[in-house]
Design an enzyme around this catalytic site. Sequence first.
Site, PDB file in Angstrom:
ATOM      1  N   TYR A   1       0.832  -1.204   0.000  1.00  0.00           N
ATOM      2  CA  TYR A   1       0.000   0.000   0.000  1.00  0.00           C
ATOM      3  C   TYR A   1       0.871   1.260   0.000  1.00  0.00           C
ATOM      4  O   TYR A   1       0.651   2.180  -0.802  1.00  0.00           O
ATOM      5  CB  TYR A   1      -0.921   0.002   1.214  1.00  0.00           C
ATOM      6  CG  TYR A   1      -1.753   1.254   1.338  1.00  0.00           C
ATOM      7  CD1 TYR A   1      -2.776   1.518   0.427  1.00  0.00           C
ATOM      8  CD2 TYR A   1      -1.521   2.182   2.352  1.00  0.00           C
ATOM      9  CE1 TYR A   1      -3.540   2.674   0.524  1.00  0.00           C
ATOM     10  CE2 TYR A   1      -2.284   3.332   2.462  1.00  0.00           C
ATOM     11  CZ  TYR A   1      -3.292   3.572   1.545  1.00  0.00           C
ATOM     12  OH  TYR A   1      -4.033   4.725   1.639  1.00  0.00           O
TER      13      TYR A   1
ATOM     14  N   LYS B   1       1.262   4.382  -2.991  1.00  0.00           N
ATOM     15  CA  LYS B   1       1.027   5.802  -2.752  1.00  0.00           C
ATOM     16  C   LYS B   1       2.276   6.636  -3.048  1.00  0.00           C
ATOM     17  O   LYS B   1       2.175   7.789  -3.490  1.00  0.00           O
ATOM     18  CB  LYS B   1       0.555   6.025  -1.315  1.00  0.00           C
ATOM     19  CG  LYS B   1      -0.844   5.455  -1.050  1.00  0.00           C
ATOM     20  CD  LYS B   1      -1.874   6.059  -2.006  1.00  0.00           C
ATOM     21  CE  LYS B   1      -3.275   5.561  -1.751  1.00  0.00           C
ATOM     22  NZ  LYS B   1      -4.279   6.162  -2.664  1.00  0.00           N
TER      23      LYS B   1
END
Length: 326
Positions: A206, A210
């Site tokens: 994750y 980003k």
Amino acid sequence: MMWLQQVVLPLIRLYMCGIKVLLYQMFNRSFTLPVLPTQNGRVAIVTGGTRGMGLETARRLASLGMHVIIAGNEREEGTEAARKINEEGHEGRAEFMFMDLTSLKSVKQFVQTFRNRGLPLHVLVNNAGTMLISETQTEDGFEFHFCLNYLGHFLLTNLLLDLLKRSGRQGCCSRVINMSSATHFSGVLQMDDLNRRICYSSHGAYSQSKLALVLFTYHLQEQLTAGGFPVTVNAVDPGMVDTALYDNLSSLAKVLKRPVAKILFRTPAEGASVTVYAAAASEMEGVGGCYLYNGEKTQSSDLSYDPELQVELWKKSCVLVGLQEA
């Protein structure tokens, strides 16, 4: 040792980022949108616009007069979201178009369908995302976070870039907004294993996705500026927002999150305010290559400014999605 470095440390770094954000939100009020100019005649695409911050973004842009395309992979939910927005009687209107960002084929089909409409494109909000899911591969063999959060948006943006260029003009630029997160500060790009197959960590995957979005933002803006094109690209950080993004937490983490979220998390409307600001505010006209947090231009991670890493990721991404490098 590998397990410690690639599983435990990403988890610790991600939660440390979360604690810092919560401390900030404890002592700072959410950003309040200024009065925004009407957007009549402008067209926007919002990915993941069927719920949460995406839905609030679509609603607010429609209220300003935009024709908003809600792009998502839940047909019933998307159709219902568009219906509700239209029933509110805004100057603009909303409609749903299907797109599954985890499928390169679906992204290409969406773009072709949109092109066939003959519409301009003034705003692209790359909002859709997922967080902390167990190890999963997409139909194209990509790690799920990497594809949904970043790679699908990379392909979508590039396939729509010529439309964005043609739709903008000096003094009224087209705008691309990429939804990042403070967790990018803990992100590490594993260029030789972007799909995290050697040692999987949902937290690391994750955070990596980003960080990739911020690197992509800066490199694309550099290319557009060099070419003199009337398109700006910015990354936004909404803070910690109480949305379905946290549904994949462990049972214990969900229990611990619930009381904290009620007090310290932003609402979806508050989280969407920075995105709407980037998409429509007069103050952001012609301004690109920024990382916006709580309505202010702030510094992103040191790693995100690495020009060599930006270029390396761009080239690798072009290969992965089958694009000829610009």
